[in-house]
Design an enzyme around this catalytic site. Structure first.
Site, PDB file in Angstrom:
ATOM      1  CB  ALA A 155      -0.892  -0.027   1.239  1.00 28.11           C
ATOM      2  CE  LYS A 200       1.069  -3.670  -7.660  1.00 31.02           C
ATOM      3  NZ  LYS A 200       1.099  -2.209  -7.551  1.00 31.02           N
ATOM      4  CB  SER A 209      -8.436  -1.176   0.131  1.00 34.07           C
ATOM      5  OG  SER A 209      -8.310  -1.689  -1.188  1.00 34.07           O
ATOM      6  CD  GLU A 254      -0.855  -8.240   7.626  1.00 36.65           C
ATOM      7  OE1 GLU A 254      -1.713  -7.581   8.247  1.00 36.65           O
ATOM      8  OE2 GLU A 254      -0.177  -9.131   8.154  1.00 36.65           O
ATOM      9  CB  CYS A 312      -3.454  -0.591   8.346  1.00 35.78           C
ATOM     10  SG  CYS A 312      -1.877  -1.025   9.070  1.00 35.78           S
ATOM     11  CD  GLU A 316      -8.948   1.431   6.278  1.00 38.04           C
ATOM     12  OE1 GLU A 316      -9.071   0.984   5.124  1.00 38.04           O
ATOM     13  OE2 GLU A 316      -7.946   1.238   6.971  1.00 38.04           O
TER      14      GLU A 316
HETATM   15  P1  NAD Z   1      -5.094  -0.132  -2.320  1.00 38.81           P
HETATM   16  O1  NAD Z   1      -5.915  -1.320  -2.006  1.00 38.81           O
HETATM   17  O2  NAD Z   1      -5.686   0.915  -3.196  1.00 38.81           O
HETATM   18  O3  NAD Z   1      -3.733  -0.589  -3.036  1.00 38.81           O
HETATM   19  C1  NAD Z   1      -2.831  -1.465  -2.392  1.00 38.81           C
HETATM   20  C2  NAD Z   1      -1.940  -2.137  -3.416  1.00 38.81           C
HETATM   21  O4  NAD Z   1      -2.729  -3.061  -4.172  1.00 38.81           O
HETATM   22  C3  NAD Z   1      -1.315  -1.180  -4.443  1.00 38.81           C
HETATM   23  O5  NAD Z   1       0.019  -1.584  -4.685  1.00 38.81           O
HETATM   24  C4  NAD Z   1      -2.171  -1.397  -5.657  1.00 38.81           C
HETATM   25  O6  NAD Z   1      -1.511  -1.092  -6.868  1.00 38.81           O
HETATM   26  C5  NAD Z   1      -2.444  -2.890  -5.538  1.00 38.81           C
HETATM   27  N1  NAD Z   1      -3.573  -3.401  -6.332  1.00 38.81           N
HETATM   28  C6  NAD Z   1      -4.827  -2.933  -6.393  1.00 38.81           C
HETATM   29  N2  NAD Z   1      -5.557  -3.703  -7.219  1.00 38.81           N
HETATM   30  C7  NAD Z   1      -4.749  -4.677  -7.679  1.00 38.81           C
HETATM   31  C8  NAD Z   1      -4.914  -5.766  -8.592  1.00 38.81           C
HETATM   32  N3  NAD Z   1      -6.064  -6.008  -9.221  1.00 38.81           N
HETATM   33  N4  NAD Z   1      -3.863  -6.583  -8.820  1.00 38.81           N
HETATM   34  C9  NAD Z   1      -2.682  -6.372  -8.189  1.00 38.81           C
HETATM   35  N5  NAD Z   1      -2.457  -5.341  -7.356  1.00 38.81           N
HETATM   36  C10 NAD Z   1      -3.481  -4.504  -7.101  1.00 38.81           C
HETATM   37  O7  NAD Z   1      -4.618   0.504  -0.916  1.00 38.81           O
HETATM   38  P2  NAD Z   1      -3.872   1.882  -0.631  1.00 38.81           P
HETATM   39  O8  NAD Z   1      -4.812   3.017  -0.830  1.00 38.81           O
HETATM   40  O9  NAD Z   1      -2.570   1.906  -1.315  1.00 38.81           O
HETATM   41  O10 NAD Z   1      -3.571   1.726   0.943  1.00 38.81           O
HETATM   42  C11 NAD Z   1      -4.489   1.976   1.955  1.00 38.81           C
HETATM   43  C12 NAD Z   1      -5.138   0.701   2.443  1.00 38.81           C
HETATM   44  O11 NAD Z   1      -4.163  -0.249   2.845  1.00 38.81           O
HETATM   45  C13 NAD Z   1      -5.987   0.942   3.694  1.00 38.81           C
HETATM   46  O12 NAD Z   1      -7.152   0.178   3.593  1.00 38.81           O
HETATM   47  C14 NAD Z   1      -5.102   0.442   4.827  1.00 38.81           C
HETATM   48  O13 NAD Z   1      -5.793   0.081   5.988  1.00 38.81           O
HETATM   49  C15 NAD Z   1      -4.453  -0.728   4.159  1.00 38.81           C
HETATM   50  N6  NAD Z   1      -3.206  -1.090   4.841  1.00 38.81           N
HETATM   51  C16 NAD Z   1      -3.210  -2.231   5.592  1.00 38.81           C
HETATM   52  C17 NAD Z   1      -2.069  -2.584   6.294  1.00 38.81           C
HETATM   53  C18 NAD Z   1      -2.029  -3.833   7.155  1.00 38.81           C
HETATM   54  O14 NAD Z   1      -0.934  -4.257   7.482  1.00 38.81           O
HETATM   55  N7  NAD Z   1      -3.144  -4.410   7.544  1.00 38.81           N
HETATM   56  C19 NAD Z   1      -0.925  -1.784   6.218  1.00 38.81           C
HETATM   57  C20 NAD Z   1      -0.957  -0.636   5.434  1.00 38.81           C
HETATM   58  C21 NAD Z   1      -2.117  -0.310   4.744  1.00 38.81           C
END
Ligand code: NAD
Length: 519
Positions: free
Chosen positions: A168, A193, A250, A271, A305, A405
């Site tokens: 993320a 990635k 997410s 996660e 998160c 969230e």
């Molecule tokens: P996001 O879900 O928009 O993106 C996260 C990652 O997933 C990015 O690298 C994105 O390019 C990738 N992605 C999205 N769709 C994909 C697909 N179809 N195929 C492959 N990769 C894909 O999240 P964000 O906005 O970058 O981050 C915020 C979110 O992350 C919040 O919900 C937060 O709570 C969560 N987060 C969780 C943790 C944890 O450890 N639980 C830690 C940090 C962030």
């Protein structure tokens, strides 16, 4: 922006070898960069909305090239004794130590975290490197007594293969280290990635690693690829050569990853988002509870998160708590995260600001009240940045917006009257990442930690919801995805377990006493 700011940006990029246009793929080491020719990705700083640098994204052919290198590298890397792999990781930790300030500043520049939190993220990487180095001598399996005479049984852990890692934007490099440094001492190769919102920090990390990769000849182990969903993201999920996809992001993303990877019976380690609450009981140490809430809700501009999203507070102390909290909120300096007196930097982009405004409107239309903040802040010299005042709102736990969230600094205040009710409210959300209680009553504490208490992966007492140490396993339940990373025995997720039975006798007894004889 001032000349001093521009000079500092140049200094940070130069120190970390980030160019004005960068390759979007590497197999690691100083010669590992591919000549990518894909679409240009611009990294904008949330500080002023201006471009920092560009990446020429990887295309499908680059993905295939990196995967081939990773497959070949895995075959040799798994033969390197684990303690030697630990040495590689120890030296990576040292390289990170030497670059802590510059990398921390780049995180501030690209993500918008304050400098101290940027450096804290690098410290977390260093801590994990130390942990993983020790772990490289402790990848223990169990031995067990066989039910058959003259037999021995044990379990051993083998390297898994190529670990696909998707992260993320908000923690651009710490989850890289949780996964890559543990997986590499386990003997795996990594295909990383990063989020397209923050590609430069990952490029910088690859530059920091490069001399270590060169020294140990481990090109193909620490791979990174930046590309579109079609060229890189989706191919990774569908690729049977990747036995494990570890994804941070997410819940919506995690559900998709889980479905696709599960569809090919691969493993996924998820996660995902949280909806973290602190219960504040009537006898809590209010000063501690207030300070923990401030850090949990305002730190990283509410973009962790584990950020504190809900305060579930006893009715008798609510007014006192809220008044003091708002007083503290008023003193939070929102501004350029590279300035030393700033406590809260910008949100990542305009979309995040709009999501925050939408959430606060939803609070109002559900009958809640915004007590403080939520407005945009203009920061002198940082026009074009995405600054907001952190918000506090009084709500009911069952408002739809409170159950989801919003990745922004909004803190919901929810009142309770009995402790049973507090626990019920606490668990009544779809997510289950981090949780905390502030109390001086042993019974409340123990009930919170019991199997009838918090349903989260992390449950703290008199400590806030964010800022976990690396020694414990990190992750959460329900829609947070169930994954565990970082310390404790999370390493087992990056290996395959094998049970071995050895017959050192001259007979062939069968288990469960089965007789299977001819004649
Ligand atoms: P996001 O879900 O928009 O993106 C996260 C990652 O997933 C990015 O690298 C994105 O390019 C990738 N992605 C999205 N769709 C994909 C697909 N179809 N195929 C492959 N990769 C894909 O999240 P964000 O906005 O970058 O981050 C915020 C979110 O992350 C919040 O919900 C937060 O709570 C969560 N987060 C969780 C943790 C944890 O450890 N639980 C830690 C940090 C962030």
């Amino acid at each position: 922006m001032s000349d001093a700011f521009n000079a500092e940006v140049k200094q940070i990029l130069d120190a970390l070898g980030v160019k004005s246009v960068n390759s979007g793929a590497t197999t690691g080491g100083s010669n590992g960069w591919l000549k990518t020719k894909g679409k240009e990705l611009v990294s904008y700083s949330p500080i002023n909305g201006k471009p920092i640098a560009r990446v020429s994204m990887a295309e499908k052919k680059d993905y295939d090239e990196v995967m081939e290198k990773a497959q070949a590298a895995f075959k040799t890397f798994r033969m390197m004794p684990a303690p030697r792999r630990g040495e590689v990781v120890r030296e990576i930790g040292n390289a990170l130590r030497a670059n802590k300030k510059a990398l921390g500043a780049l995180i501030a520049l690209e993500v918008g975290k304050i400098r101290a939190e940027g450096e804290g993220e690098v410290q977390e990487m260093i801590d994990i490197a130390d942990f993983a180095t020790g772990l490289s001598r402790q990848l223990y399996g169990l031995t067990m007594h066989s039910e058959r005479p003259e037999h021995r049984m044990y379990e051993q852990w083998h390297p898994l293969g190529i670990v696909g890692l998707i992260t993320a934007f908000n923690f651009p490099v710490a989850p890289w280290s949780w996964n890559s440094l543990i997986a590499s001492v386990c003997g795996d190769a990594i295909l990383f990635k990063p989020s397209s919102k923050v590609p430069l920090t990952s490029i910088a990390v690859q530059n920091i690693l490069a001399p270590v990769v060169d020294k140990y000849g481990v090109e193909g182990v620490f791979n990174m690829i930046i590309g579109s969903r079609d060229d890189v993201g989706e191919p990774m999920l569908h690729d049977k050569r990747i036995p494990l996809i570890s994804a941070t992001g997410s819940t919506a993303m995690g559900k998709h990853v889980g479905e696709v990877v599960g569809g090919r019976l691969g493993r996924s380690l998820l996660e995902l988002g949280g909806n973290n609450a602190i219960i504040v009981t009537e006898d809590a140490d209010m000063d501690m509870a207030l300070r923990a809430t401030l850090f949990g809700a305002v730190g990283t501009a509410g973009q962790r998160c584990t950020s504190t999203r809900r305060i579930i507070i006893h009715a008798s102390v609510k007014e006192f708590f809220v008044n003091n909290l708002v007083r503290a909120y008023k003193q939070v300096k929102v501004g350029n995260p590279l300035d030393n007196d700033t406590l809260m930097g910008p949100l990542i982009d305009e979309g995040a600001v709009l999501a925050m405004e939408k959430a606060l409107n939803a609070v109002k239309s559900s009958g809640g009240k915004v007590i403080y903040g939520g407005d945009r802040v203009s920061v002198e010299g940082c026009e074009g940045g995405h600054y907001v005042r952190p918000a506090v709102a009084e709500v009911k736990n069952d408002f739809p917006i409170v159950r989801s969230e919003t990745f922004a600094p909004i803190l919901y205040i929810i009142e309770y009257n009995s402790f049973d009710q507090a626990l019920e409210l606490h668990n009544d959300v779809p997510q289950g990442l981090s949780s905390a209680i502030f109390t001086t009553t042993l019974q409340y504490q123990e009930r919170f930690l019991s199997h009838r208490g918090s349903d989260c992966g992390i449950a703290n007492v008199n400590i806030g919801t964010s800022g976990a140490e690396i020694g414990g396993a990190f992750g959460g339940e329900k829609e947070t995805g169930g994954g565990r990373e970082s310390g404790s025995d999370a390493w087992k997720g990056y290996m395959r377990r094998q049970t071995n039975t050895i017959n050192w006798g001259k007979k062939l007894p069968l288990a469960q006493g089965i007789e299977f004889n001819i004649g």
